[in-house]
Design an enzyme around this catalytic site. Structure first.
Site, PDB file in Angstrom:
ATOM      1  N   HIS A 310       5.866  -7.713  14.921  1.00 45.08           N
ATOM      2  CA  HIS A 310       4.888  -6.605  14.367  1.00 45.08           C
ATOM      3  C   HIS A 310       3.762  -6.914  13.536  1.00 45.08           C
ATOM      4  CE1 HIS A 310       7.129  -2.970  15.005  1.00 45.08           C
ATOM      5  NE2 HIS A 310       8.311  -3.640  15.243  1.00 45.08           N
ATOM      6  N   LYS A 490      -1.839   6.193   5.590  1.00 48.15           N
ATOM      7  CA  LYS A 490      -1.414   5.003   6.067  1.00 48.15           C
ATOM      8  C   LYS A 490      -0.951   4.219   5.011  1.00 48.15           C
ATOM      9  CE  LYS A 490      -4.732   4.028   8.855  1.00 48.15           C
ATOM     10  NZ  LYS A 490      -4.173   3.611  10.055  1.00 48.15           N
ATOM     11  N   ARG A 491       0.020   3.084   4.969  1.00 49.87           N
ATOM     12  CA  ARG A 491       0.296   2.269   3.801  1.00 49.87           C
ATOM     13  C   ARG A 491      -1.226   1.698   3.260  1.00 49.87           C
ATOM     14  NH1 ARG A 491       5.257   0.643   2.316  1.00 49.87           N
ATOM     15  NH2 ARG A 491       3.865  -0.032   0.300  1.00 49.87           N
ATOM     16  N   LYS A 496      -6.061  -2.780   6.145  1.00 51.35           N
ATOM     17  CA  LYS A 496      -6.389  -1.724   6.651  1.00 51.35           C
ATOM     18  C   LYS A 496      -7.705  -1.144   6.107  1.00 51.35           C
ATOM     19  CE  LYS A 496      -1.375  -0.221   7.146  1.00 51.35           C
ATOM     20  NZ  LYS A 496      -1.354   0.279   8.604  1.00 51.35           N
ATOM     21  N   THR A 597       0.367   3.534  14.777  1.00 52.70           N
ATOM     22  CA  THR A 597       0.767   4.732  15.351  1.00 52.70           C
ATOM     23  C   THR A 597       0.100   5.849  14.986  1.00 52.70           C
ATOM     24  OG1 THR A 597       2.851   4.685  13.990  1.00 52.70           O
ATOM     25  CG2 THR A 597       2.933   3.663  16.164  1.00 52.70           C
TER      26      THR A 597
HETATM   27  C1  LIG Z   1       2.979   7.147  11.342  1.00 52.42           C
HETATM   28  C2  LIG Z   1       3.157   6.889  10.041  1.00 52.42           C
HETATM   29  C3  LIG Z   1       2.942   5.646   9.557  1.00 52.42           C
HETATM   30  C4  LIG Z   1       2.043   4.660  10.220  1.00 52.42           C
HETATM   31  O1  LIG Z   1       0.622   4.983  10.217  1.00 52.42           O
HETATM   32  P1  LIG Z   1      -0.354   3.763  10.540  1.00 52.42           P
HETATM   33  O2  LIG Z   1      -1.827   4.560  10.573  1.00 52.42           O
HETATM   34  O3  LIG Z   1      -0.070   3.474  11.911  1.00 52.42           O
HETATM   35  O4  LIG Z   1      -0.241   2.439   9.664  1.00 52.42           O
HETATM   36  C5  LIG Z   1       2.827   5.462   8.057  1.00 52.42           C
HETATM   37  N1  LIG Z   1       3.715   6.358   7.348  1.00 52.42           N
HETATM   38  C6  LIG Z   1       3.982   7.678   7.779  1.00 52.42           C
HETATM   39  C7  LIG Z   1       4.542   8.433   6.759  1.00 52.42           C
HETATM   40  C8  LIG Z   1       3.643   7.712   9.271  1.00 52.42           C
HETATM   41  O5  LIG Z   1       4.397   9.108   9.573  1.00 52.42           O
END
Ligand SMILES: *Cc1c(COP(=O)(O)O)cnc(C)c1O
Length: 756
Positions: A310, A490-491, A496, A597
């Site tokens: 990952h 996102k985190r 990022k 995602t």
């Molecule tokens: C989809 C999702 C993520 C992943 O987001 P990315 O932009 O791909 O890092 C993180 N947290 C939650 C709650 C999500 O639904």
């Protein structure tokens, strides 16, 4: 029996005399009952998806939808004066995950069950999850996030295992959550806990005695690993998880007639990143204990376990001191040494050893040597693994490497979270896309249908309105529904690059001050948790919250720009935010985001991506074409080269670009220091000036230019709606059903299960 009759039975009295909680639990019982009825016999070979995280989201309405009884139950409740939403909100979201990796596992479980494959998830039952994020004085603080008692979906199973550590052993308890596919099969998520857990160990915030393993083992996901005690606890958790998993898997296979040397005819084990890597030596150990020779055990395990990588962030590739493993589970250390010895005899290249010269065990290296498949999670990511990060392994095992571009389940991220859009699509192309996502492509035929495009815009407006109500009701955040909703959710991580977005917003603030007003008000929405010990990430949160406050108080700027960060970003909040998004920020430093995602969920809901050529953005770009995405910044080749040359100096960019300079300087401006914590702001500014490891500055200008272009294009509403349409229809490729079909065809080779 129809679902409502079942529900009435479980209510035991007339619904009008039931409490809300009685109705909620009767709904849960109805779901469990129907799931039980739908279970069919397992196939001979079964998949076990082992993962430290499963970021499931709430289960109630998603289960109703997947069982095909959502409308029936909703009707019944509304006829009796209740809204389903009320009960939906009573459920505590299970705290079993952190971010994308855990959410991927949850999407996969949904698709595996939907496609009628026999496959269970295996993980741990964390009582307090990751943590609940609470903002205090514009800073993140962490609190416990209890959820178990309020769920109702978890069920104890009559199975228990003993896991032996060096000086003591613990008794494991198995819990089960039904995984209900969409008009498909039913599988399980098996979660292990310990009998002796003690929630009372947590005193203040998320602090607890990290050494009291018998009482703390399953309290939290990813306990703070900034000291040795925390790191040791993570090893305890990982070994506990894989030992339980290995015992369960062998039990089930033996029950089906497995003779052990033929393990791979009965089981395939997909490990989600390296947290479950110790399942390799643990399985070998157990097989030998049951009578297999060392060679046979290694061979059986190597044909059974497959590894998903990952990340290429070096600091995220797990390496454990062998002394830690000796302290936790000395019984697997000789096996790891044997595995390493075989590698050393065969290959001269030190970089492929499992145990390095500093006596650290490289989990990914062990996985690559002893798994039969190694996959990356997006095309670019897999090619970087092959050509750069893992090239020495790729030379040895070219056939093991394969790509499986991530996906998302459309049930949760469209059908359940965006019903108006779902209905609009259904009106145009029929219901087929719900089972076969490829049908979404048919939407392209309507790219010039103005009436349809206007409906898309109207639905977006309604979603934004709903989000405004929700955020006001739950977090007292007031938004202008007529502004552009730009989201980075996102985190929080430097790679990022939330900090790049923040620098842009400072620049926008200056422009507005100078009278250069945006064509339409902009709302920048962030949602992000930072790991509790990740100081710079917390500094970035502090910066964003302070900027929000500063602008809010500035009457010249606030009508044109608003910056908010929602508290405790999780799946529940994501489901509200995503349908309302106009611009999807996917601005990681090229080469660093394995896939993403969130980018897929957002495009599926008609947001337009503003992003770098990173992760799955590359595939999104290829599908939707230049006109329907905003790409900026340096590409991964340039970035990787710069890392190799080690000659990046952020200060050079700062000195030669006055616009950038004034934004960076503003981080510690007097106005900011009045609102925020000088120490935190200074630390962040220094980090950017002296290091900027994720190369924010070189992309600043092209980010600004591209984002401003997007904002100006937004004003041509019809052509924007056309972009939305190409994104929605192009998202069909990113269904996790497609991803799971590929895993099954190339790696798992499971037969379809009989249907009921
Ligand atoms: C989809 C999702 C993520 C992943 O987001 P990315 O932009 O791909 O890092 C993180 N947290 C939650 C709650 C999500 O639904």
């Amino acid at each position: 029996m129809r679902a409502t009759d079942l529900l009435k039975n479980f209510l035991e009295k007339d619904i009008s005399s039931c409490t809300n909680s009685e109705i909620y639990f009767a709904l849960v019982k109805t779901i469990k009952h129907l799931a039980k009825e739908k279970r069919t016999k397992e196939t001979k070979k079964k998949l076990y998806y082992v993962s430290a995280e499963f970021l499931l989201g709430r289960l109630l309405t998603n289960n109703l939808l997947n069982l095909g009884i959502y409308e029936e139950i909703e009707d019944f409740l509304s006829k009796n004066g209740y809204s389903l939403e009320k009960f939906e909100e009573m459920e505590a979201e299970p705290s079993l995950g952190n971010g994308g990796l855990g959410r991927l596992a949850a999407c996969f479980l949904d698709s595996i069950a939907t496609l009628n494959l026999c496959g269970d998830g295996i993980g741990l039952c964390y009582h307090f999850g990751l943590f609940k994020q609470v903002f205090k004085d514009s800073k993140q603080t962490e609190e416990i996030n209890p959820w178990l008692d309020a769920s109702g979906f978890l069920e104890g199973e009559n199975k228990s295992y003993t896991v032996s550590f060096k000086d003591f052993s613990v008794s494991a308890r198995l819990l089960n959550l039904d995984v209900i596919g969409y008009m498909g099969g039913v599988n399980s998520l098996r979660l292990f806990d310990i009998e002796t857990i003690d929630e009372g160990l947590v005193k203040k915030g998320i602090d607890f005695d990290k050494e009291d393993i018998k009482r703390n083992l399953t309290l939290f996901l990813y306990p703070d690993d900034s000291d040795d005690k925390g790191r040791l606890l993570r090893v305890y958790q990982q070994y506990f998880m894989v030992s339980c998993a290995a015992q369960l898997i062998l039990d089930e296979c033996i029950e089906k007639g497995c003779k052990l040397y033929d393990l791979s005819d009965y089981a395939v084990i997909q490990i989600n990143d390296t947290h479950p890597s110790m399942i390799i030596p643990e399985l070998i150990r157990l097989l030998m204990e049951k009578g297999l020779s060392l060679d046979d055990a290694i061979s059986a395990v190597s044909k059974t376990v497959a590894y998903t990588n990952h990340t290429i962030l070096a600091e995220a590739l797990e390496k454990w001191d062998i002394s830690f493993l000796k302290e936790v589970a000395p019984q697997i250390v000789p096996i790891i040494e044997i595995l390493d010895g075989r590698v050393r005899r065969k290959f001269p290249d030190e970089t492929v050893y499992i145990i390095d010269k500093d006596d650290r065990v490289h989990m990914a290296n062990m996985d690559i040597h002893y798994c039969f498949s190694v996959n990356g999670v997006a095309a670019l990511h897999t090619s970087i693994l092959k050509e750069n990060e893992l090239s020495s392994f790729y030379k040895i095992y070219p056939d093991k490497f394969n790509n499986k571009t991530n996906g998302i389940t459309f049930r949760r991220w469209l059908l359940n979270s965006n019903k108006p859009l779902t209905d609009l699509i259904k009106d145009k192309i029929g219901n087929g896309f719900k089972k076969d996502p490829a049908e979404l492509k048919k939407l392209k035929d309507y790219a010039k249908d103005e009436k349809f495009l206007n409906r898309l815009l109207e639905i977006k407006r309604e979603s934004k309105k709903r989000l405004c109500d929700y955020l006001y009701r739950t977090q007292k955040i007031a938004l202008n529904e007529n502004s552009v909703f730009d989201m980075q959710i996102k985190r929080l991580h430097e790679y990022k690059r939330q900090q790049l977005n923040a620098l842009y917003l400072i620049d926008k603030y200056f422009e507005i001050k100078e009278g250069k007003l945006p064509l339409r008000p902009i709302t920048a929405i962030f949602g992000a948790k930072a790991a509790p010990a990740y100081t710079i990430a917390k500094d970035i949160i502090h910066l964003i919250l302070c900027l929000g406050k500063l602008i809010e108080a500035d009457k010249a700027v606030s009508p044109h720009l608003k910056i908010v960060m929602v508290e405790n970003y999780n799946v529940t909040i994501a489901e509200k935010l995503i349908p309302a998004c106009d611009i999807s920020e996917q601005i990681s430093l090229a080469s660093k985001e394995a896939s993403g995602t969130g980018n897929m969920k957002l495009m599926l809901n008609g947001a337009i991506t503003l992003g770098t050529m990173d992760g799955a953005n590359v595939e999104i770009h290829k599908i939707v074409g230049d006109d329907n995405i905003y790409i900026f910044g340096e590409d991964s080749k340039t970035v990787l080269l710069r890392y190799k040359q080690k000659n990046y100096k952020s200060e050079d960019y700062y000195l030669k670009n006055p616009a950038l300079k004034r934004c960076v300087d503003f981080i510690t401006d007097e106005k900011m220091k009045e609102i925020g914590d000088e120490k935190s702001l200074t630390r962040l500014k220094t980090e950017l000036l002296k290091k900027d490891y994720f190369m924010t500055f070189p992309d600043f200008e092209s980010y600004k230019e591209t984002k401003d272009n997007a904002l100006s294009d937004y004003e041509d509403r019809i052509s924007w709606a056309e972009k939305m349409l190409y994104n929605i229809s192009g998202a069909s490729y990113f269904s996790s059903d497609r991803t799971i079909k590929e895993y099954n065809e190339d790696i798992w080779h499971l037969e379809e299960r009989n249907k009921k």
